[in-house]
Design a protein around this motif. Structure first.
Motif, PDB file in Angstrom:
ATOM      1  N   UNK A  78       1.131  -1.168  -0.524  1.00  0.00           N
ATOM      2  CA  UNK A  78      -0.250   0.038   0.148  1.00  0.00           C
ATOM      3  C   UNK A  78       1.142   1.231  -0.132  1.00  0.00           C
ATOM      4  N   UNK A  79       2.027   1.213   0.205  1.00  0.00           N
ATOM      5  CA  UNK A  79       2.946   2.083   0.730  1.00  0.00           C
ATOM      6  C   UNK A  79       3.623   1.938  -0.231  1.00  0.00           C
ATOM      7  N   UNK A  80       4.670   1.578  -0.744  1.00  0.00           N
ATOM      8  CA  UNK A  80       5.336   1.719  -2.035  1.00  0.00           C
ATOM      9  C   UNK A  80       4.597   2.234  -3.608  1.00  0.00           C
ATOM     10  N   UNK A  81       2.896   1.713  -3.572  1.00  0.00           N
ATOM     11  CA  UNK A  81       2.482   1.568  -5.099  1.00  0.00           C
ATOM     12  C   UNK A  81       1.188   2.058  -4.503  1.00  0.00           C
ATOM     13  N   UNK A  82       1.890   3.497  -3.621  1.00  0.00           N
ATOM     14  CA  UNK A  82       0.815   4.343  -3.100  1.00  0.00           C
ATOM     15  C   UNK A  82      -0.004   5.165  -4.000  1.00  0.00           C
ATOM     16  N   UNK A  83       0.779   5.531  -5.716  1.00  0.00           N
ATOM     17  CA  UNK A  83      -0.839   6.081  -6.591  1.00  0.00           C
ATOM     18  C   UNK A  83      -1.722   4.732  -7.016  1.00  0.00           C
ATOM     19  N   UNK A  84      -1.814   3.966  -6.586  1.00  0.00           N
ATOM     20  CA  UNK A  84      -2.838   3.188  -6.705  1.00  0.00           C
ATOM     21  C   UNK A  84      -4.082   2.851  -5.710  1.00  0.00           C
ATOM     22  N   UNK A  85      -5.459   2.595  -5.718  1.00  0.00           N
ATOM     23  CA  UNK A  85      -6.245   2.658  -5.112  1.00  0.00           C
ATOM     24  C   UNK A  85      -5.895   2.305  -3.358  1.00  0.00           C
ATOM     25  N   UNK A  86      -5.948   3.219  -2.177  1.00  0.00           N
ATOM     26  CA  UNK A  86      -6.017   3.247  -1.099  1.00  0.00           C
ATOM     27  C   UNK A  86      -6.092   1.582  -0.456  1.00  0.00           C
ATOM     28  N   UNK A  87      -5.641   0.443   0.091  1.00  0.00           N
ATOM     29  CA  UNK A  87      -6.045  -0.487   0.434  1.00  0.00           C
ATOM     30  C   UNK A  87      -6.243   0.046   2.815  1.00  0.00           C
ATOM     31  N   UNK A  88      -5.527   0.525   2.539  1.00  0.00           N
ATOM     32  CA  UNK A  88      -5.766   1.367   4.416  1.00  0.00           C
ATOM     33  C   UNK A  88      -6.411   3.000   4.480  1.00  0.00           C
ATOM     34  N   UNK A  89      -7.238   2.865   4.550  1.00  0.00           N
ATOM     35  CA  UNK A  89      -7.880   4.455   5.002  1.00  0.00           C
ATOM     36  C   UNK A  89      -6.793   4.988   5.482  1.00  0.00           C
ATOM     37  N   UNK A  90      -7.371   6.458   5.186  1.00  0.00           N
ATOM     38  CA  UNK A  90      -6.744   8.150   5.133  1.00  0.00           C
ATOM     39  C   UNK A  90      -6.312   8.293   6.602  1.00  0.00           C
ATOM     40  N   UNK A  91      -7.844   8.159   7.546  1.00  0.00           N
ATOM     41  CA  UNK A  91      -7.771   8.388   9.062  1.00  0.00           C
ATOM     42  C   UNK A  91      -7.014   7.842  10.181  1.00  0.00           C
ATOM     43  N   UNK A  92      -6.671   8.349  10.492  1.00  0.00           N
ATOM     44  CA  UNK A  92      -5.548   7.390  11.951  1.00  0.00           C
ATOM     45  C   UNK A  92      -6.483   6.602  12.949  1.00  0.00           C
ATOM     46  N   UNK A  93      -7.904   6.818  13.029  1.00  0.00           N
ATOM     47  CA  UNK A  93      -8.841   6.392  13.226  1.00  0.00           C
ATOM     48  C   UNK A  93      -9.052   4.903  13.103  1.00  0.00           C
ATOM     49  N   UNK A  94      -9.565   5.305  11.700  1.00  0.00           N
ATOM     50  CA  UNK A  94     -10.028   3.978  11.076  1.00  0.00           C
ATOM     51  C   UNK A  94      -8.626   3.525   9.924  1.00  0.00           C
ATOM     52  N   UNK A  95      -7.767   4.343  10.320  1.00  0.00           N
ATOM     53  CA  UNK A  95      -6.621   2.293  10.224  1.00  0.00           C
ATOM     54  C   UNK A  95      -6.184   2.263  11.711  1.00  0.00           C
ATOM     55  N   UNK A  96      -6.687   2.512  12.434  1.00  0.00           N
ATOM     56  CA  UNK A  96      -6.425   1.458  13.790  1.00  0.00           C
ATOM     57  C   UNK A  96      -7.505   0.785  13.238  1.00  0.00           C
ATOM     58  N   UNK A  97      -8.203   0.573  13.330  1.00  0.00           N
ATOM     59  CA  UNK A  97      -9.721   0.153  13.523  1.00  0.00           C
ATOM     60  C   UNK A  97      -9.052  -1.302  12.461  1.00  0.00           C
TER      61      UNK A  97
END
Lengths: 231, 231
Positions: A78-97
């Motif tokens: 997700x981090x390396x190919x960041x131009x593709x569709x995001x796999x993790x949400x962008x909001x820190x709380x949603x990421x933690x969930x």
């Protein structure tokens, strides 16, 4: 397909849910990769060299550098190919969930239930699986907010962590004598989700057919029982 | 101290290495928080409500929203208070390496070794701990590249994951009869690292004194043995 992939190889095996995770993530990002399959019951020199601590698949080799552990590989992709569709949400709380539920799923061993050595152990395994499915149904309703996926409109981190287990869940339903884990009455959300997930273009060629998993699971169970008998 | 913290509370207990992780991370980011300590042997209503899946500490409450699991909380803290010193490296490969070692450390239970029920179990636990320390010495040399910390000049993700266990490692050395886990000959890098880590301003008020941990560990071991005897 994305250009400038670099050299991407994945050490794995077709039947492993943990290996399906980075395969789906690479598909989501349209990254081409070479799939290096391990032989059942042995470990290649490349695997031992690439993951000397755990000696386990999957390992992603990106320009020769090894990345281990399925969820960590998915975050890396997700981090390396960041131009593709995001796999993790962008909001820190949603990421933690998302990380919380992926970690929850990491602790579950759907394959182990197939190897239960007694009726009692089988029933206990089934009860645990049903409890887990009820919990995940609640999480799905809360997190998806009426959309198709845990990730919303698109497949995300929890979808990949959980969806990678679908082929094994379906095989288990058959192997455990018709037990309903994906249950239209008790887990209607997950039933709908499972159908959508399995049909997604990033997923459909990765998830094996249930019959193929059942065949493989029988081999695996025989191996586990033989190992238990000789110890 | 950072302004605009929001309302930050941490449910935990002073002796838990897992709770020390978010405490150190909050200190690194200069975030003020209220420390809500659980009573030994019981679970508060707030804990049960905030982490209904695992019912375990630590839980971070940020503006009332619960975040669970120590490493996930540390990543959350790093992402939310992003203007403070970075805890995870910025390069995706370095991030994957940091997450790999944090996950490796998550699987280790330093506290369990204190409760070994026989001489044989004790020796096995010590051998495993020494093996782990040798592995981590190699990782330290490779990752720190001659700097003080795994994170380079500053405390990072692996430092927090591993350093949170230092008080228990030191207590274990005493409780297991003078076993050397931090060993000047075998793990010279980690010895130097442990001294630097323990003296860091973000850490020194969080890591308890060895004697205090030994006293607490005796209570814990008695509880574990009583539970084993009655089951």
């Amino acid at each position: 397909m994305a250009s400038n992939n670099g050299d991407v190889k994945l050490i794995g095996a077709w039947a492993s849910p943990y290996v399906m995770r980075p395969r789906i993530a690479l598909n989501v990002k349209s990254v081409e990769y070479e799939f290096l399959q391990e032989q059942f019951g042995s470990k290649s020199e490349l695997l031992l060299k690439s993951n000397p601590v755990h000696k386990k698949i999957p390992v992603l080799l990106h320009n020769g550098k090894p990345i281990c552990e399925s969820s960590i590989i998915v975050e890396y992709i997700d981090e390396v190919w960041s131009s593709g569709p995001s796999i993790l949400p962008s909001d820190p709380y949603d990421r933690a969930v998302a990380r919380f539920w992926a970690a929850y799923l990491d602790e579950k061993n759907v394959r182990g239930a197939a190897a239960a050595s007694s009726e009692e152990a089988k029933n206990a395994a089934v009860d645990q699986l049903k409890e887990g499915m009820a919990l995940l149904e609640g999480a799905y309703v809360e997190i998806s907010k009426g959309k198709d996926f845990f990730g919303g409109e698109k497949i995300g981190f929890i979808d990949i962590a959980f969806g990678s287990m679908l082929a094994w869940l379906r095989a288990l339903q058959v192997m455990l004598g018709g037990v309903k884990l994906l249950d239209e009455e008790k887990t209607p959300g997950l039933c709908k989700w499972a159908a959508k997930f399995s049909a997604d273009p990033a997923v459909k060629d990765v998830l094996p057919e249930t019959e193929k998993i059942i065949e493989f699971a029988k081999l695996l169970v025989a191996k586990i029982k033989a190992a238990a008998a000789s110890s």
